[in-house]
Design a protein around this motif. Structure first.
Motif, PDB file in Angstrom:
ATOM      1  N   ARG A  67       0.817  -1.214   0.000  1.00 44.17           N
ATOM      2  CA  ARG A  67       0.000   0.000   0.000  1.00 44.17           C
ATOM      3  C   ARG A  67       0.852   1.266   0.000  1.00 44.17           C
ATOM      4  O   ARG A  67       0.570   2.216  -0.729  1.00 44.17           O
ATOM      5  N   ILE A  68       1.902   1.282   0.840  1.00 41.74           N
ATOM      6  CA  ILE A  68       2.728   2.486   0.891  1.00 41.74           C
ATOM      7  C   ILE A  68       3.470   2.671  -0.422  1.00 41.74           C
ATOM      8  O   ILE A  68       3.707   3.799  -0.874  1.00 41.74           O
ATOM      9  N   THR A  69       3.822   1.561  -1.062  1.00 43.23           N
ATOM     10  CA  THR A  69       4.513   1.650  -2.352  1.00 43.23           C
ATOM     11  C   THR A  69       3.617   2.290  -3.396  1.00 43.23           C
ATOM     12  O   THR A  69       4.047   3.177  -4.154  1.00 43.23           O
ATOM     13  N   MET A  70       2.342   1.860  -3.452  1.00 40.30           N
ATOM     14  CA  MET A  70       1.409   2.438  -4.411  1.00 40.30           C
ATOM     15  C   MET A  70       1.118   3.898  -4.089  1.00 40.30           C
ATOM     16  O   MET A  70       0.981   4.739  -4.994  1.00 40.30           O
ATOM     17  N   ALA A  71       1.023   4.212  -2.789  1.00 47.65           N
ATOM     18  CA  ALA A  71       0.801   5.612  -2.400  1.00 47.65           C
ATOM     19  C   ALA A  71       1.989   6.470  -2.809  1.00 47.65           C
ATOM     20  O   ALA A  71       1.834   7.608  -3.291  1.00 47.65           O
ATOM     21  N   GLN A  72       3.195   5.929  -2.635  1.00 45.41           N
ATOM     22  CA  GLN A  72       4.403   6.664  -3.015  1.00 45.41           C
ATOM     23  C   GLN A  72       4.464   6.865  -4.527  1.00 45.41           C
ATOM     24  O   GLN A  72       4.792   7.959  -5.014  1.00 45.41           O
ATOM     25  N   GLN A  73       4.138   5.837  -5.287  1.00 45.56           N
ATOM     26  CA  GLN A  73       4.122   5.964  -6.737  1.00 45.56           C
ATOM     27  C   GLN A  73       3.089   6.991  -7.189  1.00 45.56           C
ATOM     28  O   GLN A  73       3.338   7.775  -8.111  1.00 45.56           O
ATOM     29  N   THR A  74       1.941   6.983  -6.523  1.00 42.74           N
ATOM     30  CA  THR A  74       0.910   7.980  -6.829  1.00 42.74           C
ATOM     31  C   THR A  74       1.431   9.383  -6.577  1.00 42.74           C
ATOM     32  O   THR A  74       1.209  10.304  -7.380  1.00 42.74           O
ATOM     33  N   ALA A  75       2.132   9.550  -5.460  1.00 41.67           N
ATOM     34  CA  ALA A  75       2.677  10.868  -5.125  1.00 41.67           C
ATOM     35  C   ALA A  75       3.676  11.326  -6.181  1.00 41.67           C
ATOM     36  O   ALA A  75       3.680  12.498  -6.584  1.00 41.67           O
ATOM     37  N   ILE A  76       4.527  10.418  -6.650  1.00 39.98           N
ATOM     38  CA  ILE A  76       5.533  10.774  -7.660  1.00 39.98           C
ATOM     39  C   ILE A  76       4.859  11.186  -8.962  1.00 39.98           C
ATOM     40  O   ILE A  76       5.216  12.199  -9.576  1.00 39.98           O
ATOM     41  N   ILE A  77       3.860  10.401  -9.396  1.00 32.71           N
ATOM     42  CA  ILE A  77       3.151  10.721 -10.646  1.00 32.71           C
ATOM     43  C   ILE A  77       2.399  12.039 -10.512  1.00 32.71           C
ATOM     44  O   ILE A  77       2.459  12.903 -11.397  1.00 32.71           O
ATOM     45  N   LEU A  78       1.669  12.188  -9.403  1.00 27.64           N
ATOM     46  CA  LEU A  78       0.873  13.393  -9.206  1.00 27.64           C
ATOM     47  C   LEU A  78       1.756  14.631  -9.103  1.00 27.64           C
ATOM     48  O   LEU A  78       1.418  15.698  -9.647  1.00 27.64           O
ATOM     49  N   TYR A  79       2.890  14.498  -8.425  1.00 29.59           N
ATOM     50  CA  TYR A  79       3.805  15.640  -8.294  1.00 29.59           C
ATOM     51  C   TYR A  79       4.325  16.070  -9.658  1.00 29.59           C
ATOM     52  O   TYR A  79       4.318  17.255  -9.998  1.00 29.59           O
ATOM     53  N   ASP A  80       4.766  15.094 -10.475  1.00 35.06           N
ATOM     54  CA  ASP A  80       5.273  15.441 -11.807  1.00 35.06           C
ATOM     55  C   ASP A  80       4.160  15.991 -12.685  1.00 35.06           C
ATOM     56  O   ASP A  80       4.368  16.948 -13.448  1.00 35.06           O
ATOM     57  N   PHE A  81       2.974  15.426 -12.590  1.00 36.84           N
ATOM     58  CA  PHE A  81       1.821  15.881 -13.363  1.00 36.84           C
ATOM     59  C   PHE A  81       1.503  17.344 -13.056  1.00 36.84           C
ATOM     60  O   PHE A  81       1.357  18.172 -13.961  1.00 36.84           O
TER      61      PHE A  81
END
Length: 690
Positions: free
Chosen positions: A528-542
């Protein structure tokens, strides 16, 4: 913050900080290390990888100048040669010369053969073959030396002396190779160091007066001659040391530029025989020490004794099987000589120094002095100066950004301290954590995983490109019941939609985004934390790519509410994407306090659309914070900030979806498939752009 708002002030601070940098701050900075590392990699990348330059500041008299262990190069920026130059540019060029010198060892020194040579000497034999002196006197020297080498301590002592001699010849060889292959800043730096190095060698008479060992005096004369083609004989000395030097030079002159190291080994063997008169006292002491039981210690101390008298008597780096650049024949020494001429001109341009007085020949003669060339216009240092200024600007920027980030952390903590969290959180301290500096390990971790995630971000950006283009460039709308223009071609349709109008350009809807991620221990389950972290990376770059302000926080509770600031609206150092790599499962979760702080933080923004997204896997669970009271607190916070214009979404990725849906109601997002999470949130934001 005012610092971010006033970019001109920030620029002035950077320029001011750049002017205030000390030599130690500049030359030991990671920015300058990277600069020297890039030079080293450019020189060695075809033959090896991963060479890194590490620079220290050690003003101790016995400190190393530079060395390599085959993986990295270490240089002391406070060494006497570099420190002697009056300008920062010349000091930097001196360090570049050290980098070039050590790269020369990495590329051209045959360490395996050297180890074999010294090991053979230590065992009482010669490699590649025994010397064959023509002179009767030196034949006698060889016999005495061979007899003496039956003693282990004598062999070790002679091997130490041989290493010092070989180091001299090898330095000349590898520097000539580097100057021939890289006739730019490496050549200039090597030659500059050699010129200054030669100035620091005491005159022959001074060495005699200081009671230097005879062997050390001869080696110093050889060093000076090999590096400059001359010696320091300011007093006009005409004794035996010059005679011995005349005997040695024919043996070493040709060997210095041979690509086969065996030629230098043999030349050293021959020179050892010539210098037996000066080695013999050391050998006798070694034998006596061996008799008394400490011969090994004496042999080990011999190197230290002589290196205290031999200028530049540092040992060769310890190497194992390195790639070499294959070259046939001899090395052309003209490249090194050309660099020496350039270095002399540069040094003549210095102010406040007395030039070294030299003689014309080995046996003395007239003193021609040095003629100053006041018309000298430089030797191509423009790029070096530009590089140093660039490094200084980067370092100053990093220092100003560090100061700013520290200011930002203090301001965030002040905001938290001033915020009323409600009675349910009374007595619970809230601590804001933000890294002022990002560790290189986080950068490496981000670089290792970013490619597929940023690709998702780019695809999502592309999906709304048409919307953004229409808003920015305008569009023509037709088939309207009413409008500014009648379109005759539409009359035949008979549907009454005969008009058209042009919609003027408009910028995308202004919005600010806040992402709050639960970092409780249960987030470690099912990635779960891995997916949340990946979401944060994508959303930040977006968001950053579309110029949408975004802040990202993580939260947990141990002895207090811990809030981790990963990305900030007003961050300046462009390191927030790396800070996201610090995200991890921690302890409990006191959602209400964290949610209130981030919501209040978002409310400070001026953008009309404010979106707050909470990613969590379960129910509130903190010290005295659970059950219906905690749920009521969260519903109250949501209603309070909805009135202030904050649009809240809660993404549930765990088993307590019904509980989270009950708390956040219309703001609830059901994330049954974790793999859809990184794409869902950016698409959600895209709706508000439309």
């Amino acid at each position: 913050m005012n610092l971010h708002a006033d970019l001109k002030k920030l620029k002035r601070q950077i320029l001011k900080k750049r002017d205030e940098l000390s030599d130690q701050e500049l030359f030991t900075s990671s920015a300058y290390e990277d600069y020297q590392s890039h030079l080293a990699e450019a020189a060695t990348r075809r033959y090896r990888t991963g060479v890194h330059v590490h620079i220290i500041w050690d003003e101790a008299e016995d400190s190393e100048v530079a060395y390599t262990d085959n993986q990295f190069i270490c240089e002391n920026a406070a060494n006497p040669i570099t420190a002697s130059f009056p300008t920062r540019l010349l000091k930097s060029l001196s360090l570049t010369g050290l980098t070039g010198h050590e790269c020369g060892h990495l590329l051209f020194t045959d360490f395996t053969a050297l180890q074999l040579y010294l090991t053979t000497l230590q065992s009482g034999q010669f490699y590649p073959c025994e010397p064959s002196p023509a002179s009767l006197i030196y034949q006698q020297n060889l016999q005495e030396m061979t007899d003496a080498m039956k003693e282990k301590a004598v062999c070790l002592t002679i091997a130490k002396c041989a290493a010092s001699l070989f180091n001299v010849l090898e330095d000349v060889y590898i520097e000539a190779r580097m100057c021939q292959k890289f006739p730019g800043s490496f050549q200039d730096g090597i030659s500059l160091n050699n010129q200054r190095f030669a100035e620091q060698i005491p005159s022959i008479q001074t060495q005699i007066d200081r009671h230097y060992e005879g062997f050390a005096i001869i080696v110093n004369l050889i060093i000076h001659y090999c590096k400059t083609g001359d010696i320091n004989n300011v007093t006009g000395y005409t004794g035996e040391y010059l005679d011995i030097l005349d005997e040695c030079l024919p043996l070493i002159t040709d060997a210095m530029y041979e690509t086969d190291s065996k030629e230098r080994f043999q030349a050293v063997n021959e020179v050892l025989v010539v210098l037996w008169k000066y080695l013999k006292p050391l050998a006798e002491e070694a034998k006596q020490a061996q008799t008394q039981g400490n011969g090994q210690q004496f042999a080990e101390e011999t190197g230290s004794l002589l290196n205290g008298q031999i200028v530049g008597g540092s040992p060769l780096p310890n190497g194992k099987g390195k790639p070499k650049i294959k070259v046939k024949g001899k090395v052309n020494p003209r490249a090194l000589q050309k660099g020496q001429a350039t270095a002399q001109k540069v040094l003549q341009k210095e102010t406040g120094r007395l030039s070294l007085t030299k003689t014309n020949s080995l046996s003395g003669g007239t003193n021609p002095g040095i003629t100053k060339d006041f018309s000298y216009a430089g030797s191509g240092y423009t790029e070096a100066e530009k590089d140093i200024r660039s490094v200084m600007t980067k370092l100053a920027t990093d220092l100003v950004n560090l100061s700013y980030e520290e200011e930002l952390s203090e301001e965030l903590q002040q905001q938290s301290d001033a915020l009323y969290y409600g009675n349910i959180h009374k007595g619970i301290p809230v601590t804001i954590h933000r890294m002022s500096q990002v560790d290189v390990s986080l950068i490496a971790a981000y670089d290792a995983i970013k490619a597929p995630l940023l690709q998702i971000s780019k695809r999502l950006q592309q999906s709304i490109k048409d919307i953004l283009d229409r808003k920015q460039n305008g569009e023509k709308l037709s088939h309207l019941v009413y409008g500014r223009r009648l379109e005759p071609r539409l009359l035949v349709l008979g549907d009454g939609e005969y008009f058209s109008r042009t919609r003027l350009p408009n910028i995308p809807s202004e919005m600010a985004i806040a992402l709050l991620i639960d970092e409780s221990g249960s987030m470690s389950s099912a990635s779960r934390i891995t997916m949340a972290q990946q979401t944060a990376i994508i959303l930040y770059d977006f968001c950053r790519s579309l110029n949408i302000p975004i802040t990202i926080y993580g939260h947990t509770e141990r002895y207090c509410v811990d809030l981790y600031s990963y990305a900030e609206f007003d961050s300046l150092d462009n390191q927030d994407s790396y800070r996201l790599m610090d995200m991890c499962p921690r302890s409990c979760n006191r959602d209400g306090a964290a949610l209130r702080f981030v919501a209040e933080h978002l409310c400070r923004r001026s953008e009309p659309i404010k979106i707050l997204i909470l990613i969590s896997d379960g129910q509130p669970n903190g010290e005295g914070y659970e059950g219906t009271a905690a749920e009521a607190d969260l519903r109250t916070i949501k209603k309070e900030y909805q009135k202030k214009g904050v649009i809240l979404f809660a993404a549930a990725i765990g088993t307590d979806k019904e509980r989270i849906k009950r708390i956040y109601q219309d703001g609830f997002l059901d994330i049954s498939d974790l793999n859809k999470l990184p794409k869902l949130l950016p698409k959600l934001i895209s709706q508000f752009i439309q």
